[in-house]
Design an enzyme around this catalytic site. Structure first.
Site, PDB file in Angstrom:
ATOM      1  CD1 TRP A 104     -55.014   3.769  54.633  1.00 30.72           C
ATOM      2  CD2 TRP A 104     -52.864   3.825  54.005  1.00 30.72           C
ATOM      3  NE1 TRP A 104     -54.449   2.540  54.902  1.00 30.72           N
ATOM      4  CE2 TRP A 104     -53.148   2.545  54.528  1.00 30.72           C
ATOM      5  CE3 TRP A 104     -51.569   4.101  53.546  1.00 30.72           C
ATOM      6  CZ2 TRP A 104     -52.178   1.527  54.605  1.00 30.72           C
ATOM      7  CZ3 TRP A 104     -50.606   3.098  53.627  1.00 30.72           C
ATOM      8  CH2 TRP A 104     -50.915   1.829  54.152  1.00 30.72           C
ATOM      9  CG  ASP A 173     -56.231   5.928  48.675  1.00 31.52           C
ATOM     10  OD1 ASP A 173     -56.595   4.862  48.158  1.00 31.52           O
ATOM     11  OD2 ASP A 173     -55.357   6.002  49.565  1.00 31.52           O
ATOM     12  CE  LYS A 197     -55.469  -2.364  51.746  1.00 31.98           C
ATOM     13  NZ  LYS A 197     -54.733  -1.126  51.553  1.00 31.98           N
TER      14      LYS A 197
HETATM   15  C1  LIG Z   1     -53.787  -0.202  51.808  1.00 34.34           C
HETATM   16  C2  LIG Z   1     -54.024   1.209  51.482  1.00 34.34           C
HETATM   17  C3  LIG Z   1     -53.022   2.022  50.921  1.00 34.34           C
HETATM   18  C4  LIG Z   1     -51.628   1.511  50.662  1.00 34.34           C
HETATM   19  O1  LIG Z   1     -51.626   0.595  49.640  1.00 34.34           O
HETATM   20  P1  LIG Z   1     -50.271  -0.046  49.073  1.00 34.34           P
HETATM   21  O2  LIG Z   1     -50.764  -0.695  47.813  1.00 34.34           O
HETATM   22  O3  LIG Z   1     -49.772  -0.997  50.101  1.00 34.34           O
HETATM   23  O4  LIG Z   1     -49.313   1.045  48.806  1.00 34.34           O
HETATM   24  C5  LIG Z   1     -53.344   3.318  50.609  1.00 34.34           C
HETATM   25  N1  LIG Z   1     -54.574   3.814  50.831  1.00 34.34           N
HETATM   26  C6  LIG Z   1     -55.554   3.065  51.368  1.00 34.34           C
HETATM   27  C7  LIG Z   1     -56.908   3.667  51.572  1.00 34.34           C
HETATM   28  C8  LIG Z   1     -55.319   1.746  51.706  1.00 34.34           C
HETATM   29  O5  LIG Z   1     -56.296   0.995  52.227  1.00 34.34           O
END
Ligand SMILES: *Cc1c(COP(=O)(O)O)cnc(C)c1O
Length: 362
Positions: A104, A173, A197
């Site tokens: 990511w 993030d 998540k």
């Molecule tokens: C799943 C995830 C993403 C991407 O998320 P989307 O909502 O599908 O764009 C980005 N960063 C992390 C750390 C993730 O776990």
């Protein structure tokens, strides 16, 4: 199995608390006496206003945010933040520091570069296949911000504590560990988290932004791609993803009222992660893929002696009511995602299953 529901170890979309799903079910056809479903009411109604304001208020309480932080809900997932962040905060001639700890972060860097922005990779764990979190990161004092991925969902590593930035605003993030533990928000200029998540369904990204960051945003960006639009309109410049925001509200209420806040959540999460990591550490059959001091409390990644055994493990687990144990398609192996809604019963059942699979095949 747990009634007709599997033990859900999916990485995202992922398990939600059963109590929350039941509350949604109960109010789905007639939300709060409105005579309408939650997905039928207007986002301009008092009902929805109360929902979004309550979700914001609970976020602030749980994370102990003071009034200099705004809580926003934006569509496009965490992935859209990868481009919004550099668009909003990086002007020509400026640079930002990114820490590259996995898939990511790599994508976040790439999206900034597509926009022609200058990115400095301040630290990376690519040399050992992203199996650890770099230590003693030195940030460039002239950078405009520093970006990290707090939990690496695919590689199974997590920052145990956040790096010192010497005043640079930190951007995090936190898609896969927001609301899983208390942390000091003061270093952060912006936090973002795709909801699917740890806090809700897919379709919305929570963004927490500090006021001074809002002041840096140029006017000449498309309305939907600048944070000020969302901050000025309480995330309702256009139609927000009402159902996703409603579910987040219920998950946050569950965190406060059923779990008892983030200290309690953290203790539960640590206990669950320890149960699984202890299972590898006492076995030669299962090998954790993250270095021990960098292990994630949310995504437990592991390998078996060979790929054939891994296939059988995932298959037999599915037959026994365990879902979502296959590693991300880019890395293979196995992964148990044990977000907030995962129960201790599910984790203990998995540890027992792992033991018996090892006895039969080890
Ligand atoms: C799943 C995830 C993403 C991407 O998320 P989307 O909502 O599908 O764009 C980005 N960063 C992390 C750390 C993730 O776990």
């Amino acid at each position: 199995m747990n009634g007709n529901r599997v033990y859900n170890f999916n990485a995202g979309p992922a398990a939600l608390p059963l109590e929350v799903l039941e509350e949604i079910k109960d109010s789905f056809l007639n939300y709060a006496g409105s005579g309408m479903s939650i997905i039928e009411i207007s986002h301009r109604s008092k009902w929805f206003d109360d929902i979004i304001n309550d979700a914001v208020a609970r976020t602030k309480q749980l994370l102990k945010l003071d009034d200099k932080f705004k809580v926003l809900f934006i569509q496009g997932g965490a992935s859209m933040q990868f481009c919004m962040i550099p668009m909003n905060f990086l002007r020509d001639g400026e640079t930002a520091d990114y820490v590259n700890t996995g898939t990511w972060s790599t994508k976040a860097i790439k999206e900034a570069q597509i926009l022609g922005k200058t990115i400095n990779v301040a630290a990376s764990s690519e040399d050992r296949n992203f199996s650890y979190i770099p230590k003693e990161i030195r940030f460039n004092p002239d950078a405009v911000f520093a970006h990290i991925t707090s939990n690496n969902t695919i590689k199974g590593t997590q920052f145990a504590s956040f790096p010192e930035t010497n005043g640079l605003p930190l951007i995090g993030d936190m898609s896969s560990d927001i609301m899983s533990r208390p942390f000091d928000v003061d270093k952060f200029g912006l936090i973002y988290a795709g909801a699917q998540k740890n806090i809700g369904p897919a379709g919305v990204c929570m963004v927490i932004i500090r006021e001074d960051m809002l002041k840096k945003i140029p006017d000449e960006l498309p309305s939907m791609l600048k944070y000020t639009t969302y901050a000025d309109k309480n995330s309702m410049y256009n139609t927000p993803p009402c159902f996703a925001v409603y579910t987040i509200q219920l998950v946050l209420k569950w965190l406060q009222e059923t779990i008892g806040g983030l200290d309690k959540m953290d203790a539960i999460n640590r206990k669950q992660a320890k149960t699984l990591y202890d299972a590898f550490d006492s076995s030669d059959f299962y090998q954790g893929t993250a270095e021990p001091d960098s292990r994630s409390l949310m995504n437990v990644t592991f390998r078996l002696p060979d790929e054939d055994l891994e296939r059988r493990f995932i298959e037999e687990a599915a037959e026994n009511g365990f879902g979502g144990l296959k590693g991300h398609r880019s890395v293979g192996g196995c992964r148990a995602s044990i977000y907030n809604a995962t129960t201790m019963a599910a984790v203990e059942a998995l540890a027992d299953f792992m033991k018996s699979f090892e006895q039969k095949n080890g």
